[in-house]
Design a protein around this motif. Structure first.
Motif, PDB file in Angstrom:
ATOM      1  N   THR A   9      35.004  31.082  61.876  1.00 36.73           N
ATOM      2  CA  THR A   9      34.165  31.273  60.691  1.00 36.73           C
ATOM      3  C   THR A   9      33.809  32.757  60.577  1.00 36.73           C
ATOM      4  O   THR A   9      33.711  33.473  61.575  1.00 36.73           O
ATOM      5  CB  THR A   9      32.887  30.436  60.769  1.00 36.73           C
TER       6      THR A   9
ATOM      7  N   ASN B  98      40.413  42.085  58.552  1.00 35.29           N
ATOM      8  CA  ASN B  98      41.110  41.312  59.600  1.00 35.29           C
ATOM      9  C   ASN B  98      40.283  41.231  60.873  1.00 35.29           C
ATOM     10  O   ASN B  98      40.741  41.535  61.975  1.00 35.29           O
ATOM     11  CB  ASN B  98      42.490  41.919  59.904  1.00 35.29           C
ATOM     12  N   ALA B  99      39.031  40.811  60.693  1.00 30.74           N
ATOM     13  CA  ALA B  99      38.118  40.745  61.839  1.00 30.74           C
ATOM     14  C   ALA B  99      37.062  39.690  61.597  1.00 30.74           C
ATOM     15  O   ALA B  99      36.688  39.401  60.449  1.00 30.74           O
ATOM     16  CB  ALA B  99      37.461  42.102  62.068  1.00 30.74           C
ATOM     17  N   GLU B 100      36.572  39.101  62.676  1.00 29.59           N
ATOM     18  CA  GLU B 100      35.434  38.184  62.614  1.00 29.59           C
ATOM     19  C   GLU B 100      34.171  39.033  62.593  1.00 29.59           C
ATOM     20  O   GLU B 100      33.970  39.879  63.480  1.00 29.59           O
ATOM     21  CB  GLU B 100      35.442  37.267  63.834  1.00 29.59           C
TER      22      GLU B 100
ATOM     23  N   LYS C  26      41.557  30.628  62.190  1.00 28.21           N
ATOM     24  CA  LYS C  26      40.637  31.747  62.387  1.00 28.21           C
ATOM     25  C   LYS C  26      39.206  31.220  62.493  1.00 28.21           C
ATOM     26  O   LYS C  26      38.880  30.157  61.957  1.00 28.21           O
ATOM     27  CB  LYS C  26      40.723  32.745  61.222  1.00 28.21           C
TER      28      LYS C  26
ATOM     29  N   TYR D 131      34.883  29.276  56.538  1.00 26.57           N
ATOM     30  CA  TYR D 131      36.263  29.381  57.028  1.00 26.57           C
ATOM     31  C   TYR D 131      37.114  30.004  55.921  1.00 26.57           C
ATOM     32  O   TYR D 131      37.116  29.518  54.794  1.00 26.57           O
ATOM     33  CB  TYR D 131      36.829  28.009  57.395  1.00 26.57           C
TER      34      TYR D 131
ATOM     35  N   TYR E 274      35.596  35.099  59.130  1.00 27.19           N
ATOM     36  CA  TYR E 274      36.742  35.989  59.314  1.00 27.19           C
ATOM     37  C   TYR E 274      37.007  36.753  58.017  1.00 27.19           C
ATOM     38  O   TYR E 274      37.307  36.159  56.983  1.00 27.19           O
ATOM     39  CB  TYR E 274      37.988  35.196  59.716  1.00 27.19           C
ATOM     40  N   ASP E 275      36.864  38.062  58.078  1.00 23.24           N
ATOM     41  CA  ASP E 275      37.048  38.934  56.909  1.00 23.24           C
ATOM     42  C   ASP E 275      38.537  39.196  56.723  1.00 23.24           C
ATOM     43  O   ASP E 275      39.189  39.809  57.570  1.00 23.24           O
ATOM     44  CB  ASP E 275      36.295  40.244  57.143  1.00 23.24           C
ATOM     45  N   ARG E 276      39.089  38.763  55.594  1.00 22.30           N
ATOM     46  CA  ARG E 276      40.527  38.866  55.352  1.00 22.30           C
ATOM     47  C   ARG E 276      40.968  40.268  54.925  1.00 22.30           C
ATOM     48  O   ARG E 276      42.164  40.545  54.888  1.00 22.30           O
ATOM     49  CB  ARG E 276      40.943  37.850  54.289  1.00 22.30           C
TER      50      ARG E 276
ATOM     51  N   ASP F  30      33.079  43.988  63.127  1.00 18.22           N
ATOM     52  CA  ASP F  30      32.975  42.907  64.112  1.00 18.22           C
ATOM     53  C   ASP F  30      31.853  43.200  65.112  1.00 18.22           C
ATOM     54  O   ASP F  30      31.059  44.131  64.929  1.00 18.22           O
ATOM     55  CB  ASP F  30      34.322  42.691  64.819  1.00 18.22           C
TER      56      ASP F  30
END
Length: 267
Positions: free
Chosen positions: A223, A230-232, A221, A216, A225-227, A192
């Protein structure tokens, strides 16, 4: 004394109840063990019932979702790149690229030359400018990375990246690669905006997150956002200088880039 003996020999009136409770506990424990066995069998079958290049997951409604991105990417490589094209990737995917895409790779599961693997790690961990010199030195035409930020696939190249940094910095030519440069001052590995500038501007980061900043991935969340992490992501708005995106699979699991010719850099 005979009266005492009779009192001692008097049967316990609560014995039948205790016996039933003990039997009940044994039955419950046995049932749990049987259920656990079936659960383990089911988990194992879910994990190993399909080849590793075909992934599956469960949707919100319980339906099975198939991710066939690896075969999709190798098919594209086989039919859309020159037969003598050289592909750079981390060693994990070397055998698959050779067998399924029929293309030459730099390192694979059987590469024992640490210097060679280190050179690939250096390219992945360097800035675009420095990585371009290495890729030209190795005569690389295409670069392939695995990215799980959209689907939540955790065995991707960002999660393997610190090994590339360590191996890249393990030889004399990689002395400029220092692992601590990729951590925050607090010693955290973050993608991030708090992440290390060295990480946020290296080739691997840019190849994985190119155009991802506009996507998205989850409701509620932002745009980018890394799944998996768990961070933008912290570096969204950038363009590639030495590479151009050649192909990205349906679920973004495999991303392939073409190395630009010298005269095409920056175009």
């Amino acid at each position: 004394s005979s009266r005492k003996d009779k009192k001692q020999k008097k049967p316990d009136s609560t014995y039948p109840l205790k016996n039933e409770i003990a039997n009940g506990v044994i039955l419950i424990i046995t049932a749990f063990l049987i259920m656990y066995t079936f659960h383990c069998t089911w988990v194992t079958s879910e994990a190993y019932s399909s080849p590793s290049i075909v992934l599956s997951a469960r949707g919100g409604d319980g339906s099975r979702i198939i991710f066939d991105d690896f075969r999709e990417a190798y098919y594209w490589l086989r039919h859309n790149t020159p037969e003598d094209a050289k592909v750079m990737s981390w060693w994990d995917y070397g055998y698959q690229i050779t067998a399924m895409a029929n293309r030459t790779i730099l390192v694979d599961n059987n590469t024992w030359n640490n210097t060679h693997i280190s050179r690939v790690g250096q390219a992945m961990a360097s800035t675009e400018e420095k990585a371009y010199e290495i890729m030209r030195e190795l005569d690389v035409g295409y670069v392939l990375v695995i990215f799980g930020g959209l689907t939540g696939y955790s065995s991707d190249d960002i999660n393997k990246f610190l090994w590339m940094v360590r191996i890249g910095g393990s030889t004399d030519r990689g002395k400029h690669i220092q692992e601590m440069d990729y951590y925050t001052p607090q010693g955290e590995f973050r993608v991030d905006r708090e992440g290390s500038p060295t990480l946020l501007n290296c080739l691997m980061y840019k190849m994985c997150y190119y155009r991802f900043g506009a996507v998205y991935t989850e409701g509620g969340k932002p745009t980018g956002y890394d799944r998996v992490r768990n961070a933008e992501i912290g570096n969204k708005d950038f363009e590639l200088d030495v590479l151009e995106e050649a192909y990205t699979t349906e679920h973004w699991l495999v991303r392939i880039y073409k190395v630009k010719d010298l005269e095409n850099r920056g175009v």
